[in-house]
Motif scaffolding. Structure first.
Motif, short mmCIF file in Angstrom:
data_model
loop_
_atom_site.label_atom_id
_atom_site.label_comp_id
_atom_site.label_asym_id
_atom_site.label_seq_id
_atom_site.Cartn_x
_atom_site.Cartn_y
_atom_site.Cartn_z
N GLY A 1 0.80 -1.20 0.00
CA GLY A 1 0.00 0.00 0.00
C GLY A 1 0.84 1.26 0.00
O GLY A 1 0.50 2.24 -0.64
N MET A 2 1.97 1.24 0.74
CA MET A 2 2.80 2.46 0.80
C MET A 2 3.37 2.81 -0.56
O MET A 2 3.35 3.98 -0.96
CB MET A 2 3.93 2.29 1.80
CG MET A 2 3.48 2.30 3.24
SD MET A 2 4.87 2.07 4.36
CE MET A 2 5.60 3.70 4.26
N GLU A 68 -0.94 3.11 12.63
CA GLU A 68 -1.32 4.45 12.17
C GLU A 68 -0.19 5.44 12.45
O GLU A 68 0.17 6.25 11.59
CB GLU A 68 -2.62 4.91 12.85
CG GLU A 68 -3.84 4.14 12.43
CD GLU A 68 -4.06 2.83 13.20
OE1 GLU A 68 -5.06 2.16 12.92
OE2 GLU A 68 -3.25 2.47 14.08
N TRP A 69 0.38 5.36 13.66
CA TRP A 69 1.50 6.23 14.02
C TRP A 69 2.68 5.97 13.10
O TRP A 69 3.33 6.91 12.62
CB TRP A 69 1.92 6.02 15.48
CG TRP A 69 3.02 6.94 15.90
CD1 TRP A 69 2.88 8.17 16.46
CD2 TRP A 69 4.44 6.70 15.79
NE1 TRP A 69 4.13 8.71 16.70
CE2 TRP A 69 5.09 7.84 16.29
CE3 TRP A 69 5.20 5.64 15.30
CZ2 TRP A 69 6.48 7.94 16.31
CZ3 TRP A 69 6.58 5.74 15.33
CH2 TRP A 69 7.21 6.89 15.83
N VAL A 70 2.99 4.70 12.85
CA VAL A 70 4.11 4.34 11.97
C VAL A 70 3.92 4.98 10.59
O VAL A 70 4.86 5.59 10.05
CB VAL A 70 4.24 2.80 11.85
CG1 VAL A 70 5.18 2.41 10.73
CG2 VAL A 70 4.69 2.20 13.17
N GLU A 92 -5.05 11.37 6.42
CA GLU A 92 -5.56 10.80 5.17
C GLU A 92 -4.53 9.83 4.59
O GLU A 92 -4.90 8.79 4.06
CB GLU A 92 -5.87 11.94 4.19
CG GLU A 92 -6.38 11.49 2.84
CD GLU A 92 -5.27 11.19 1.84
OE1 GLU A 92 -5.49 10.36 0.94
OE2 GLU A 92 -4.17 11.77 1.96
N TYR A 93 -3.26 10.17 4.70
CA TYR A 93 -2.19 9.31 4.19
C TYR A 93 -2.27 7.93 4.85
O TYR A 93 -2.29 6.90 4.17
CB TYR A 93 -0.84 9.96 4.47
CG TYR A 93 0.36 9.12 4.09
CD1 TYR A 93 0.88 9.17 2.81
CD2 TYR A 93 0.97 8.29 5.02
CE1 TYR A 93 1.98 8.40 2.45
CE2 TYR A 93 2.07 7.52 4.67
CZ TYR A 93 2.57 7.58 3.39
OH TYR A 93 3.65 6.82 3.04
N ALA A 94 -2.32 7.90 6.16
CA ALA A 94 -2.37 6.63 6.89
C ALA A 94 -3.67 5.87 6.59
O ALA A 94 -3.65 4.66 6.36
CB ALA A 94 -2.23 6.86 8.39
N ARG A 95 -4.79 6.58 6.57
CA ARG A 95 -6.08 5.93 6.27
C ARG A 95 -6.08 5.30 4.89
O ARG A 95 -6.54 4.17 4.70
CB ARG A 95 -7.24 6.93 6.39
CG ARG A 95 -7.66 7.21 7.81
CD ARG A 95 -9.01 7.93 7.86
NE ARG A 95 -9.14 9.01 6.91
CZ ARG A 95 -8.75 10.27 7.12
NH1 ARG A 95 -8.22 10.61 8.26
NH2 ARG A 95 -8.92 11.19 6.20
N ILE A 97 -3.54 4.19 3.08
CA ILE A 97 -2.69 3.00 3.04
C ILE A 97 -3.37 1.83 3.74
O ILE A 97 -3.36 0.70 3.25
CB ILE A 97 -1.30 3.28 3.62
CG1 ILE A 97 -0.57 4.24 2.69
CG2 ILE A 97 -0.50 1.99 3.81
CD1 ILE A 97 0.70 4.81 3.25
N LEU A 98 -3.98 2.09 4.88
CA LEU A 98 -4.68 1.02 5.60
C LEU A 98 -5.85 0.49 4.79
O LEU A 98 -6.06 -0.73 4.71
CB LEU A 98 -5.14 1.51 6.97
CG LEU A 98 -4.01 1.76 7.96
CD1 LEU A 98 -4.55 2.46 9.20
CD2 LEU A 98 -3.30 0.46 8.32
N GLU A 99 -6.62 1.38 4.17
CA GLU A 99 -7.75 0.94 3.36
C GLU A 99 -7.28 0.11 2.17
O GLU A 99 -7.89 -0.89 1.83
CB GLU A 99 -8.57 2.15 2.90
CG GLU A 99 -9.35 2.78 4.02
CD GLU A 99 -9.96 4.12 3.66
OE1 GLU A 99 -9.89 4.53 2.47
OE2 GLU A 99 -10.51 4.77 4.57
N TYR A 100 -6.19 0.52 1.57
CA TYR A 100 -5.65 -0.23 0.44
C TYR A 100 -5.19 -1.62 0.90
O TYR A 100 -5.45 -2.62 0.22
CB TYR A 100 -4.50 0.54 -0.21
CG TYR A 100 -4.01 -0.09 -1.48
CD1 TYR A 100 -4.81 -0.12 -2.62
CD2 TYR A 100 -2.76 -0.67 -1.55
CE1 TYR A 100 -4.37 -0.71 -3.79
CE2 TYR A 100 -2.31 -1.27 -2.72
CZ TYR A 100 -3.12 -1.29 -3.83
OH TYR A 100 -2.68 -1.88 -4.98
N SER A 101 -4.56 -1.70 2.05
CA SER A 101 -4.09 -3.01 2.53
C SER A 101 -5.28 -3.91 2.87
O SER A 101 -5.24 -5.11 2.61
CB SER A 101 -3.16 -2.85 3.73
OG SER A 101 -3.84 -2.40 4.87
#
Length: 108
Positions: A1-2, A68-70, A92-95, A97-101
């Motif tokens: 995702g990243m 999320e912190w990472v 938004e960046y973290a969300r 990537i998490l949604e994509y994963s």
């Protein structure tokens, strides 16, 4: 995702007005010591770029803080992540990537 979020899998992309390089959009000005330790000389080389990016992410994960912190620390630095976490905010960046994963795992 990243890597998808950072570069859309384009290995030779240069972003942030020439400051961020490669798949994981790494800014060499912040990672000179880590580059030397890992023998990374060309951040536009996919192997070297991902090697450095993974090494940094592993260090962030070893902090024991949330994923999320990472992700926020990877994107904006530790102070930025600390400030956002203290506000109870997930960027938004973290969300993204998490949604994509989750999508890749078939969870959403």
């Amino acid at each position: 995702g990243m890597i998808f979020r950072e570069s859309s899998f384009r290995a030779h992309i240069v972003g942030d007005h020439g400051n961020s390089l490669g798949l994981m959009q790494i800014q060499p000005r912040w990672f000179q010591e880590r580059m030397a330790e890992l023998g990374v000389t060309n951040l536009l080389d996919p192997y070297q770029n991902v090697t450095l990016g993974i090494d940094y992410v592993a260090e962030l994960i070893s902090s024991g803080k949330s994923i999320e912190w990472v992700l926020m620390a990877y994107n904006g630095g530790r102070s930025y992540a600390n400030a956002k976490a203290a506000e109870g905010v997930v960027t938004e960046y973290a969300r993204t990537i998490l949604e994509y994963s989750w999508m890749l795992k078939g969870e959403k």
